[in-house]
Write a protein that holds these residues in place. Structure first.
Motif, PDB file in Angstrom:
ATOM      1  N   CYS A   1      65.666 -37.630  -5.472  1.00 53.96           N
ATOM      2  CA  CYS A   1      65.371 -38.428  -6.475  1.00 53.96           C
ATOM      3  C   CYS A   1      65.113 -40.172  -5.705  1.00 53.96           C
ATOM      4  CB  CYS A   1      66.767 -38.797  -7.261  1.00 53.96           C
ATOM      5  SG  CYS A   1      68.027 -39.265  -6.929  1.00 53.96           S
ATOM      6  N   PRO A   2      64.874 -41.303  -6.497  1.00 50.75           N
ATOM      7  CA  PRO A   2      64.466 -42.214  -6.407  1.00 50.75           C
ATOM      8  C   PRO A   2      65.543 -43.243  -5.298  1.00 50.75           C
ATOM      9  CG  PRO A   2      63.900 -42.444  -8.751  1.00 50.75           C
ATOM     10  CD  PRO A   2      64.014 -40.618  -8.194  1.00 50.75           C
ATOM     11  N   SER A   3      66.842 -42.758  -5.679  1.00 45.61           N
ATOM     12  CA  SER A   3      67.685 -43.180  -5.973  1.00 45.61           C
ATOM     13  C   SER A   3      67.284 -45.038  -6.960  1.00 45.61           C
ATOM     14  CB  SER A   3      68.301 -44.149  -4.420  1.00 45.61           C
ATOM     15  OG  SER A   3      69.693 -44.910  -4.770  1.00 45.61           O
ATOM     16  N   CYS A   4      68.847 -45.275  -7.818  1.00 42.25           N
ATOM     17  CA  CYS A   4      68.768 -46.054  -8.560  1.00 42.25           C
ATOM     18  C   CYS A   4      70.290 -47.164  -8.858  1.00 42.25           C
ATOM     19  CB  CYS A   4      68.668 -45.889  -9.777  1.00 42.25           C
ATOM     20  SG  CYS A   4      69.210 -45.098 -11.073  1.00 42.25           S
ATOM     21  N   GLY A   5      70.463 -48.228  -9.109  1.00 40.19           N
ATOM     22  CA  GLY A   5      72.331 -48.360  -9.749  1.00 40.19           C
ATOM     23  C   GLY A   5      73.262 -47.113  -9.906  1.00 40.19           C
ATOM     24  N   ARG A   6      72.854 -46.153 -10.769  1.00 37.96           N
ATOM     25  CA  ARG A   6      73.393 -45.075  -9.984  1.00 37.96           C
ATOM     26  C   ARG A   6      74.421 -44.225  -9.502  1.00 37.96           C
ATOM     27  NH1 ARG A   6      74.335 -43.407 -15.565  1.00 37.96           N
ATOM     28  NH2 ARG A   6      72.694 -44.455 -16.962  1.00 37.96           N
ATOM     29  N   ALA A   7      73.197 -44.940  -8.114  1.00 38.28           N
ATOM     30  CA  ALA A   7      74.005 -43.646  -7.596  1.00 38.28           C
ATOM     31  C   ALA A   7      74.888 -44.557  -6.470  1.00 38.28           C
ATOM     32  CB  ALA A   7      72.455 -43.820  -6.162  1.00 38.28           C
ATOM     33  N   ASP A   8      76.150 -43.100  -5.830  1.00 41.66           N
ATOM     34  CA  ASP A   8      76.861 -43.806  -4.811  1.00 41.66           C
ATOM     35  C   ASP A   8      77.136 -43.745  -3.882  1.00 41.66           C
ATOM     36  OD1 ASP A   8      78.684 -45.181  -6.796  1.00 41.66           O
ATOM     37  OD2 ASP A   8      79.078 -43.392  -8.043  1.00 41.66           O
ATOM     38  N   ILE A   9      75.634 -42.845  -3.534  1.00 34.07           N
ATOM     39  CA  ILE A   9      75.828 -41.769  -1.590  1.00 34.07           C
ATOM     40  C   ILE A   9      74.605 -43.075  -1.947  1.00 34.07           C
ATOM     41  CG2 ILE A   9      77.264 -40.054  -2.079  1.00 34.07           C
ATOM     42  CD1 ILE A   9      74.648 -38.470  -2.225  1.00 34.07           C
ATOM     43  N   ASP A  10      73.963 -43.220  -0.020  1.00 36.04           N
ATOM     44  CA  ASP A  10      73.131 -43.067   0.140  1.00 36.04           C
ATOM     45  C   ASP A  10      71.785 -41.943   0.145  1.00 36.04           C
ATOM     46  OD1 ASP A  10      71.042 -44.472   1.614  1.00 36.04           O
ATOM     47  OD2 ASP A  10      71.826 -46.371   2.763  1.00 36.04           O
ATOM     48  N   ILE A  11      71.123 -42.282  -1.014  1.00 37.83           N
ATOM     49  CA  ILE A  11      70.362 -41.282  -0.784  1.00 37.83           C
ATOM     50  C   ILE A  11      69.004 -40.743   0.190  1.00 37.83           C
ATOM     51  CG2 ILE A  11      68.497 -40.476  -2.311  1.00 37.83           C
ATOM     52  CD1 ILE A  11      71.226 -39.201  -3.197  1.00 37.83           C
ATOM     53  N   ILE A  12      68.498 -42.316   0.008  1.00 36.85           N
ATOM     54  CA  ILE A  12      67.086 -43.048   1.164  1.00 36.85           C
ATOM     55  C   ILE A  12      67.444 -42.234   2.083  1.00 36.85           C
ATOM     56  CG2 ILE A  12      65.327 -44.706   1.485  1.00 36.85           C
ATOM     57  CD1 ILE A  12      65.530 -46.166  -1.025  1.00 36.85           C
ATOM     58  N   ALA A  13      68.822 -42.892   2.961  1.00 43.14           N
ATOM     59  CA  ALA A  13      68.609 -42.591   4.184  1.00 43.14           C
ATOM     60  C   ALA A  13      69.536 -41.278   4.833  1.00 43.14           C
ATOM     61  CB  ALA A  13      70.390 -43.392   5.031  1.00 43.14           C
ATOM     62  N   LEU A  14      69.891 -40.037   3.225  1.00 42.76           N
ATOM     63  CA  LEU A  14      70.571 -38.626   3.500  1.00 42.76           C
ATOM     64  C   LEU A  14      69.402 -38.181   3.269  1.00 42.76           C
ATOM     65  CD1 LEU A  14      72.977 -36.869   3.662  1.00 42.76           C
ATOM     66  CD2 LEU A  14      72.681 -36.621   1.052  1.00 42.76           C
ATOM     67  N   ALA A  15      68.536 -38.365   2.565  1.00 42.37           N
ATOM     68  CA  ALA A  15      67.271 -37.649   2.171  1.00 42.37           C
ATOM     69  C   ALA A  15      66.263 -37.154   3.957  1.00 42.37           C
ATOM     70  CB  ALA A  15      65.882 -38.056   1.278  1.00 42.37           C
ATOM     71  N   GLU A  16      65.966 -38.753   4.361  1.00 40.60           N
ATOM     72  CA  GLU A  16      65.231 -38.498   5.838  1.00 40.60           C
ATOM     73  C   GLU A  16      66.215 -38.198   6.700  1.00 40.60           C
ATOM     74  OE1 GLU A  16      62.543 -40.111   6.410  1.00 40.60           O
ATOM     75  OE2 GLU A  16      62.833 -42.083   4.931  1.00 40.60           O
ATOM     76  N   LYS A  17      67.530 -37.770   6.681  1.00 41.88           N
ATOM     77  CA  LYS A  17      68.292 -36.898   7.506  1.00 41.88           C
ATOM     78  C   LYS A  17      67.527 -35.588   7.544  1.00 41.88           C
ATOM     79  CE  LYS A  17      71.954 -40.281   8.413  1.00 41.88           C
ATOM     80  NZ  LYS A  17      73.024 -40.758   7.838  1.00 41.88           N
ATOM     81  N   VAL A  18      67.949 -35.475   6.185  1.00 38.42           N
ATOM     82  CA  VAL A  18      67.624 -33.816   5.660  1.00 38.42           C
ATOM     83  C   VAL A  18      66.046 -33.535   5.980  1.00 38.42           C
ATOM     84  CG1 VAL A  18      67.240 -32.011   3.523  1.00 38.42           C
ATOM     85  CG2 VAL A  18      68.998 -33.710   3.684  1.00 38.42           C
ATOM     86  N   LYS A  19      65.479 -33.752   5.459  1.00 37.40           N
ATOM     87  CA  LYS A  19      63.494 -33.644   6.099  1.00 37.40           C
ATOM     88  C   LYS A  19      63.517 -34.157   7.045  1.00 37.40           C
ATOM     89  CE  LYS A  19      59.327 -34.573   5.501  1.00 37.40           C
ATOM     90  NZ  LYS A  19      58.421 -34.383   4.882  1.00 37.40           N
ATOM     91  N   GLU A  20      64.476 -34.938   8.772  1.00 33.89           N
ATOM     92  CA  GLU A  20      64.244 -34.879   9.735  1.00 33.89           C
ATOM     93  C   GLU A  20      64.812 -33.686  10.119  1.00 33.89           C
ATOM     94  OE1 GLU A  20      62.600 -36.883  11.584  1.00 33.89           O
ATOM     95  OE2 GLU A  20      63.344 -35.638  13.988  1.00 33.89           O
ATOM     96  N   ARG A  21      66.331 -32.852   9.718  1.00 36.64           N
ATOM     97  CA  ARG A  21      66.657 -31.806  10.025  1.00 36.64           C
ATOM     98  C   ARG A  21      65.755 -30.380   9.640  1.00 36.64           C
ATOM     99  NH1 ARG A  21      72.700 -33.934  11.496  1.00 36.64           N
ATOM    100  NH2 ARG A  21      72.735 -31.362  11.953  1.00 36.64           N
ATOM    101  N   THR A  22      65.232 -30.588   9.192  1.00 35.75           N
ATOM    102  CA  THR A  22      64.525 -29.374   8.321  1.00 35.75           C
ATOM    103  C   THR A  22      63.415 -29.198   8.588  1.00 35.75           C
ATOM    104  OG1 THR A  22      64.273 -30.242   6.454  1.00 35.75           O
ATOM    105  CG2 THR A  22      66.754 -29.080   7.020  1.00 35.75           C
ATOM    106  N   LYS A  23      61.910 -29.780   9.479  1.00 37.95           N
ATOM    107  CA  LYS A  23      61.192 -30.065   9.660  1.00 37.95           C
ATOM    108  C   LYS A  23      61.444 -28.861  10.082  1.00 37.95           C
ATOM    109  CE  LYS A  23      60.354 -33.480  13.527  1.00 37.95           C
ATOM    110  NZ  LYS A  23      60.268 -34.721  14.092  1.00 37.95           N
TER     111      LYS A  23
END
Lengths: 357, 357
Positions: free
Chosen positions: A269-291
Motif C-alpha cells: 500500500c502507498p501508506s497514508c495517515g492511517r498507517a501505524d507502521i513504516d510501510i515504505i521501509a518495510l516493503a523495501e526490506k521485503v523486496k531486498e530480502r526476497t529478490k
C-alpha cells in the motif's frame, strides 16, 4: 490479488534466436542493448553478464565500425544469452556479424536503402539460419517515405512494408518487425496498423523514451496498450540509464499484466495517515530480502485495516500492520499476530516456508 | 517528435472541487494523498506544500479519527489547493469533515454499509455544495458482493452501483467514481464496464501499486490503457514512496499521451556503443537545469547520427552528439556545431531564448 482477467495474444509466426523463441506461443521475451563500446570486449561482456543476471533473454550490441563487427565472435563465446548485431549504415558490417556467428541481426531500413545490399545480407543470414529484425525508427526514416507520409504511424508501416517486399523477393521469411517512435501514440497506432495486415512476430519498443521515470512511464503506457490488445512477442525498454534498469522495467511490464513472472510479486500500500507502521521501509526490506527467490508467489505488505486484511488474504502470504503489531496471513487465513519488531522476520519465515505454486 | 495522433475523451458530467473542475472538458487532474498523520497539522501542511510545488491539483488526507477530522479546517486554511477527506468506517468523521470545510469527500462503500448514514452524509454535502467520490476498492469490498461476484471487475462495478442507488434516492448527483484494484487488468475491465453504463466522471487509480518502479509500471500500464480509450477525468498514482513522486508520475502519464503538459519534454536516446558523448549524464543535467521552466517545448538530447539528427529536428530544440562535438538544432534546422565542453551551455542558451509555443 490474483487476476481473473487473462489477455489473448494475437497469433504470429515464430522465429528462433539462438535457443530462444520469439512469436507464436513462446513467452514474451525481454531484451536490452549494451551501452559500452562494443569493441571493448571486456566491458561489453561484463555488461552482458549484469543484464543476464537480471534475466535478460536476448542482448543487442551496436556495430558502428569494423572493429566492433570483428569483436562479435569473441563476445558471443563469452556470454550465455543470444547476441544480436545492430546494423545501420554499412551492409559490410552485417556480413561480418553473420560470419562472426551472431544469433540475429537488426537492420534499419531507413539507413540501408539499397535493395541489392539487403539481398546479400538476406542470403548470408539464410545460409546461417539466423533471423533479421526490420527495425523501423521514426528518427531515421527513409527521406522519401517521410516526405510522403510525414512523421506518422502510416510512415512507419510503409517503411516496414517496403523492406518486407525486398525480403520477400529474396525469399527470406525469418523476420521480426519493430516500428518505434519516441511518441507513444504514434508507436501504438503503427503497431496496430501493422498487426492488422501481417503476422510477423513483433518487437515492441518506445524509442528514445528518456530518463528513467519518463522513459518507464512512456514505455509502460505504450507497451501496455499494445500488450492489452495482444500485440507483442518480445520487447525492449529504452531508457537513458543503466541497461539493467531496462531489463527490470521490461519484466515489470510483463508481470503487471500476468504475461510472465520472474519471482515474488509484492503488493504494497502507498501508506497514508492511517498507517501505524513504516510501510515504505518495510516493503523495501521485503523486496531486498526476497529478490533472490524464484518462487512465483504474491506477497502483500499493508499498513492498516482498510484494505490491509483484504489484500493480505488475497495474496499467498501477507502482513497487515496495526498499532505496534502485525497480522501474518497465509493462503487467506490469519495465522499469527506479532509485535512490530518481529514482523519482518515472521513474514520472511512464512515466505521461505512456502512451496512454489 | 510531436504526435499526429490525438485521443478522444469519453463525455462525462462535471463536478467542482474547490475551484478545480473534474470531468466534462476540464483538463485531467493529478491528485495525491499525504502520508503524514493528518492530525499533525504542521507535517501535513508541509507535505501538501511539497506536492503543490510539484503541481498537484487536488490533495487527499486520511481521516481515521476525530482529531484528524477536526484538523481539516486548519489544514485547509493553510494550503492553496482543494482538500479531500478520505473516510472509511465512521460516518461521523464525514460530517465533521464537511463542517470543517473540505472541498470533497471520498467514501468507501465497502466500509460504510448503512444507507441511512450515507443519506445523512449526502444531505450535509449537498448543503455545502461539495462532491463525493464513491471510492470502491478490491481490498475492502462489501462481503456480500465479494461472496457473490468474487474479486472480479463485476464485483467492483456492482459495489459502485449499489452505492449509486443510495445516492440517487438521496437525490445527490455530484459524484465521482473510482474502481481500484491492485491488479491492473481487473481495474481496467472494471472501468471499461462502468463507463459503458454511466457518465459520472472517473477517478483513475491502481491501488497498492507497490514500490516506485513496479508501482510506476503498473499505474502507467493500467491508466495508459484506460486513457487510450478516453476513460479518466482525474488520477492518483499510488506508490509505496514519496507523494511528490506520485505527482511526478501522474504528470508523466498525462504528458506521455499529450493530454496535458507541465513544462519542457525531454526526448533522450538510451545511449549505446555508438555514442561518443555521455548522453546519460548530459540528459540528467538538461532535465535538472530546465525543470523550473513552464514553456511547453520539446528538447531532444541524442547521442549519434542514427536517430540523432531526425529526433533533434523533430523537437523544438535539440542536441545531437558527434565525436567530441555536438550539433545544436532549432525548429528543425542545424544552427551551430559546438565542442563537447560547450554543448550543455549552448543548448541551454537556445532553450532560454525560445518563446513558449
Amino acid at each position: 490479488m490474483q487476476s481473473s482477467v487473462f489477455l489473448r495474444r494475437r497469433k504470429t509466426r515464430q522465429v528462433k534466436v539462438g535457443d530462444v523463441l520469439i512469436g507464436g506461443d513462446a513467452p514474451i521475451t525481454v531484451q536490452t542493448m549494451t551501452k559500452t563500446k562494443t569493441e571493448d570486449i571486456d566491458a561489453t561482456v561484463a555488461q552482458i553478464y549484469e543484464v543476464t543476471k537480471a534475466r535478460c533473454d536476448i542482448v543487442r550490441v551496436a556495430v558502428p565500425n569494423e572493429k566492433a563487427a570483428r569483436s562479435l565472435g569473441e563476445i558471443r563465446r563469452q556470454i550465455q544469452i543470444p547476441l544480436v548485431a545492430d546494423i545501420h549504415f554499412n551492409a559490410k558490417f552485417a556480413l561480418i556479424a553473420i560470419e562472426q556467428g551472431v544469433d540475429k541481426l537488426r537492420l534499419n531500413p531507413g539507413n540501408i536503402r539499397d535493395e541489392s545490399k539487403v539481398r546479400n545480407i538476406c542470403a548470408a543470414a539464410k545460409e546461417r539460419g539466423i533471423p533479421i529484425r526490420i527495425g523501423v525508427n521514426a528518427g531515421s526514416l527513409d527521406p522519401d517515405i517521410k516526405e510522403k507520409f510525414g512523421l506518422t504511424p502510416e510512415a512507419l508501416v510503409e517503411s516496414a512494408k517496403k523492406e518486407l517486399r525486398w525480403f520477400e523477393k529474396a525469399k527470406f521469411e525469418d523476420v521480426v518487425v519493430s516500428l518505434k517512435a519516441s511518441d507513444p501514440l504514434t508507436c501504438i497506432k503503427a503497431y496496430e496498423l501493422f498487426s492488422q495486415q501481417f503476422d510477423f512476430p513483433l518487437h515492441l519498443g518506445i524509442t528514445e523514451a528518456g530518463l528513467p521515470r519518463d522513459g518507464t512511464v512512456r514505455s509502460a503506457m505504450g507497451m501496455g496498450v499494445m500488450l492489452y490488445q495482444g500485440i507483442g512477442d518480445t520487447l525492449r525498454v529504452s531508457l537513458t540509464g543503466d541497461p539493467v534498469e531496462e531489463v527490470e522495467v521490461g519484466w515489470a511490464i510483463l508481470e503487471a499484466f500476468g504475461l510472465r513472472q520472474r519471482g515474488p510479486k509484492i503488493i504494497a500500500c502507498p501508506s497514508c495517515g492511517r498507517a501505524d507502521i513504516d510501510i515504505i521501509a518495510l516493503a523495501e526490506k521485503v523486496k531486498e530480502r526476497t529478490k533472490h527467490l524464484t518462487k512465483n508467489i504474491q506477497i502483500a505488505v499493508m499498513g492498516c485495516e482498510v484494505n490491509g486484511p483484504g489484500e493480505a488474504k488475497a495474496a499467498d502470504v501477507g502482513l497487515s500492520g496495526g498499532k505496534h503489531c502485525g497480522l501474518i496471513t497465509l493462503n487467506g487465513e490469519i495465522i499469527k499476530k506479532v509485535p512490530e519488531e518481529e514482523m519482518l522476520d515472521a513474514l520472511l519465515a512464512q515466505i521461505e516456508a512456502l512451496p512454489a505454486p
